[in-house]
Design a protein around this motif. Structure first.
Motif, PDB file in Angstrom:
ATOM      1  N   UNK A  56      37.461  95.537  35.971  1.00 35.32           N
ATOM      2  CA  UNK A  56      38.639  96.251  36.774  1.00 35.32           C
ATOM      3  C   UNK A  56      38.276  97.404  37.719  1.00 35.32           C
ATOM      4  N   UNK A  57      38.557  97.304  38.818  1.00 39.79           N
ATOM      5  CA  UNK A  57      38.353  98.333  39.809  1.00 39.79           C
ATOM      6  C   UNK A  57      39.876  99.299  39.876  1.00 39.79           C
ATOM      7  N   UNK A  58      39.376 100.516  39.278  1.00 43.43           N
ATOM      8  CA  UNK A  58      40.521 101.350  39.163  1.00 43.43           C
ATOM      9  C   UNK A  58      40.717 102.475  40.277  1.00 43.43           C
ATOM     10  N   UNK A  59      42.064 102.539  40.829  1.00 45.35           N
ATOM     11  CA  UNK A  59      42.124 103.577  41.825  1.00 45.35           C
ATOM     12  C   UNK A  59      43.586 104.204  41.454  1.00 45.35           C
ATOM     13  N   UNK A  60      43.316 105.518  41.115  1.00 45.20           N
ATOM     14  CA  UNK A  60      44.229 106.381  40.867  1.00 45.20           C
ATOM     15  C   UNK A  60      44.417 107.794  41.668  1.00 45.20           C
ATOM     16  N   UNK A  61      45.530 108.227  41.771  1.00 43.77           N
ATOM     17  CA  UNK A  61      46.018 109.707  42.495  1.00 43.77           C
ATOM     18  C   UNK A  61      47.025 109.630  43.096  1.00 43.77           C
ATOM     19  N   UNK A  62      47.190 110.096  44.264  1.00 45.27           N
ATOM     20  CA  UNK A  62      48.506 110.488  44.983  1.00 45.27           C
ATOM     21  C   UNK A  62      48.465 110.077  46.407  1.00 45.27           C
ATOM     22  N   UNK A  63      49.732 109.744  47.208  1.00 46.96           N
ATOM     23  CA  UNK A  63      49.714 109.546  48.562  1.00 46.96           C
ATOM     24  C   UNK A  63      51.260 109.909  48.846  1.00 46.96           C
ATOM     25  N   UNK A  64      51.317 109.981  50.319  1.00 46.84           N
ATOM     26  CA  UNK A  64      52.796 109.922  50.472  1.00 46.84           C
ATOM     27  C   UNK A  64      52.947 108.797  51.340  1.00 46.84           C
ATOM     28  N   UNK A  65      54.119 108.039  50.870  1.00 44.29           N
ATOM     29  CA  UNK A  65      54.782 106.981  51.775  1.00 44.29           C
ATOM     30  C   UNK A  65      56.011 107.033  52.291  1.00 44.29           C
ATOM     31  N   UNK A  66      56.256 107.145  53.753  1.00 37.18           N
ATOM     32  CA  UNK A  66      57.189 107.653  54.317  1.00 37.18           C
ATOM     33  C   UNK A  66      57.455 109.280  53.751  1.00 37.18           C
ATOM     34  N   UNK A  67      56.740 110.036  53.772  1.00 30.25           N
ATOM     35  CA  UNK A  67      56.790 111.399  53.330  1.00 30.25           C
ATOM     36  C   UNK A  67      57.143 111.495  51.885  1.00 30.25           C
ATOM     37  N   UNK A  68      57.183 110.490  51.193  1.00 28.48           N
ATOM     38  CA  UNK A  68      57.631 110.545  49.679  1.00 28.48           C
ATOM     39  C   UNK A  68      56.453 110.622  48.999  1.00 28.48           C
ATOM     40  N   UNK A  69      56.330 111.634  47.935  1.00 25.67           N
ATOM     41  CA  UNK A  69      55.103 111.516  47.198  1.00 25.67           C
ATOM     42  C   UNK A  69      55.088 110.206  46.398  1.00 25.67           C
ATOM     43  N   UNK A  70      53.941 109.748  46.203  1.00 27.62           N
ATOM     44  CA  UNK A  70      53.760 108.648  45.306  1.00 27.62           C
ATOM     45  C   UNK A  70      52.418 108.873  44.018  1.00 27.62           C
ATOM     46  N   UNK A  71      52.752 108.870  42.944  1.00 34.42           N
ATOM     47  CA  UNK A  71      51.479 108.984  41.882  1.00 34.42           C
ATOM     48  C   UNK A  71      51.424 107.688  41.254  1.00 34.42           C
ATOM     49  N   UNK A  72      50.254 107.191  41.346  1.00 35.22           N
ATOM     50  CA  UNK A  72      49.857 105.639  40.821  1.00 35.22           C
ATOM     51  C   UNK A  72      48.828 105.553  40.381  1.00 35.22           C
ATOM     52  N   UNK A  73      48.512 104.481  39.646  1.00 34.45           N
ATOM     53  CA  UNK A  73      47.362 103.904  39.296  1.00 34.45           C
ATOM     54  C   UNK A  73      47.356 102.305  39.507  1.00 34.45           C
ATOM     55  N   UNK A  74      46.321 101.798  40.168  1.00 36.90           N
ATOM     56  CA  UNK A  74      46.240 100.457  40.201  1.00 36.90           C
ATOM     57  C   UNK A  74      44.783  99.863  39.755  1.00 36.90           C
ATOM     58  N   UNK A  75      44.835  98.607  39.090  1.00 36.29           N
ATOM     59  CA  UNK A  75      43.776  97.839  38.656  1.00 36.29           C
ATOM     60  C   UNK A  75      43.496  96.780  39.484  1.00 36.29           C
ATOM     61  N   UNK A  76      42.403  96.461  40.155  1.00 36.47           N
ATOM     62  CA  UNK A  76      41.861  95.321  40.925  1.00 36.47           C
ATOM     63  C   UNK A  76      40.899  94.532  40.254  1.00 36.47           C
ATOM     64  N   UNK A  77      41.010  93.401  40.434  1.00 42.29           N
ATOM     65  CA  UNK A  77      39.864  92.492  40.009  1.00 42.29           C
ATOM     66  C   UNK A  77      39.584  91.153  41.386  1.00 42.29           C
ATOM     67  N   UNK A  78      38.257  90.952  41.540  1.00 39.51           N
ATOM     68  CA  UNK A  78      38.181  90.272  42.921  1.00 39.51           C
ATOM     69  C   UNK A  78      36.850  89.655  42.458  1.00 39.51           C
ATOM     70  N   UNK A  79      36.792  88.617  43.393  1.00 40.25           N
ATOM     71  CA  UNK A  79      35.758  87.524  43.480  1.00 40.25           C
ATOM     72  C   UNK A  79      35.085  87.480  44.772  1.00 40.25           C
ATOM     73  N   UNK A  80      33.673  87.631  44.992  1.00 35.93           N
ATOM     74  CA  UNK A  80      33.159  87.309  46.283  1.00 35.93           C
ATOM     75  C   UNK A  80      32.003  86.458  46.080  1.00 35.93           C
ATOM     76  N   UNK A  81      31.810  85.523  47.232  1.00 38.73           N
ATOM     77  CA  UNK A  81      30.684  84.824  47.324  1.00 38.73           C
ATOM     78  C   UNK A  81      29.376  85.618  47.499  1.00 38.73           C
ATOM     79  N   UNK A  82      28.611  85.372  46.844  1.00 41.62           N
ATOM     80  CA  UNK A  82      27.006  86.234  46.764  1.00 41.62           C
ATOM     81  C   UNK A  82      26.302  85.724  47.702  1.00 41.62           C
TER      82      UNK A  82
END
Length: 388
Positions: free
Chosen positions: A260-286
């Motif tokens: 899992x590729x984990x991304x965590x931290x903060x950002x603002x969405x329409x000036x509203x603070x957002x604290x989140x954690x995401x986990x991404x799984x992906x597949x790509x052709x080599x």
């Protein structure tokens, strides 16, 4: 004798000789190549033996007895060389062929934009497989053999904060009995197993390949993010699992998996603070390629990505789908830009064999170099086809 030209000097030279020997190749218990020369025979063509003198009278006498001298001399020389070379040919050839067990370094790019990640690729001998030159295995016309080597990729510095037990073994996609073999259709074939590719990726992951700050330069320019109302990014990406490659699928295509590729931290969405954690799984052709620089590793494109996101602020939970979609698109673009084409992840150098020391020459002056012509896939092995 003064009347016959006085004293003279002369000499004898052998222009060439042929040595035939049967070489028995094996690997010792400490993984070193052993070459045993048997049935060593030396032959000298009498026409390649020159006898000379600077005295005309002596030359005349030599011309009469030269056939007798050459006959006895060649026979004695051959017998002497047979005994002397019997214990020399094996070690001499072994020293040259031992250079096939190569140690080299390669660089993987840092997605954080810093110094590249250094990987040590170490090898030694595991086995030899040579046949008699009369009955090669079907359907190959090649009358050669295989040097099998153990190989591993290592990095001295652990950057990833996670612990993985290691890499999955291919094991013929679960049917067991995995071997590293090549088609044996070319003059030279160099095969790298998928397990070795996974060791290199594991070492890169351990060295920080998937540890980086996520800013506009990763997710895209600020203008495109602001279109979605995303500002004030303060995010960190961390790969919790090492990337792995596998061709164990219905199409036998070689894919790289990240999860899992984990991304965590903060950002603002329409000036509203957002604290989140995401986990991404992906597949790509080599994507693999080959050139004189080595075997290039990259991706052709991300085909599948799935992201799960958790937002801490209850009032912003409805934004999970939007933020997840932005992250998916940005991750795909970033990986394809950074790792696209056949060499986005760097290149595994092709080994060079330095025979200089064995020939009494300065280092680097007698090099055996691999000239690649193609790269093919064969039963879980990436095979460089070429010549020496």
């Amino acid at each position: 004798c003064f009347f016959l030209g006085g004293s003279g000097t002369g000499g004898l030279s052998v222009n060439s000789l042929a040595i035939d020997a049967d070489l028995m190749l094996s690997v010792s218990s400490d993984n070193e190549l052993v070459v045993d020369a048997q049935n060593v025979t030396t032959s000298v063509n009498p026409d390649d033996v020159d006898i000379w003198s600077n005295n005309l009278w002596t030359n005349f006498l030599l011309s009469i007895v030269e056939p007798l001298i050459k006959g006895g001399l060649v026979s004695d020389l051959e017998n002497t060389l047979n005994g002397e070379l019997d214990g020399l040919i094996g070690p001499l050839v072994g020293d040259g062929l031992s250079a096939l067990a190569f140690d080299l370094s390669l660089e993987l790019p840092s997605l954080a934009g810093g110094d590249p990640i250094m990987i040590d690729l170490l090898t030694d001998f595991r086995s030899t497989d040579f046949h008699d030159g009369e009955t090669p295995p079907d359907p190959s016309p090649a009358h050669g053999g295989i040097f099998g080597e153990r190989a591993g990729g290592f990095t001295p510095n652990k950057v990833a904060p996670w612990d993985n037990m290691g890499i999955p073994q291919r094991n013929r996609c679960g049917e067991m009995g995995q071997t590293v073999d090549t088609p044996r259709m070319g003059l030279l074939e160099l095969g790298l197993s998928d397990d070795l590719l996974n060791q290199i990726l594991f070492a890169g992951w351990r060295g920080g390949l998937l540890e980086f700050d996520v800013g506009p330069e990763i997710l895209g320019d600020a203008a495109s993010l602001e279109t979605f109302g995303v500002t004030d990014l303060d995010l960190r990406a961390s790969g919790m699992l090492a990337p792995t490659v596998s061709d164990c699928n219905e199409s036998a295509e070689l894919y790289v998996h990240v999860g899992d590729l984990r991304i965590s931290g903060t950002l603002k969405l329409m000036d509203n603070p957002v604290t989140f954690t995401s986990h991404s799984s992906l597949r790509a052709k080599m994507a693999l390629s080959v050139s004189m620089e080595g075997i290039g590793i990259g991706i052709e494109g991300v085909e599948v990505i799935e992201t799960e996101i958790t937002i801490e602020e209850a009032e912003m939970i409805e934004a999970e789908t939007l933020i997840g979609g932005v992250l998916d698109s940005a991750i795909v673009d970033a990986l394809e830009d950074a790792l696209g084409s056949g060499g986005g992840l760097g290149a595994i150098p092709l080994p060079e064999i330095d025979l200089s020391a064995a020939l009494g020459l300065p280092p680097g002056t007698a090099m055996v170099v691999i000239t690649p012509s193609d790269l093919v896939r064969h039963d879980g092995v990436s095979v460089v086809v070429g010549s020496l």
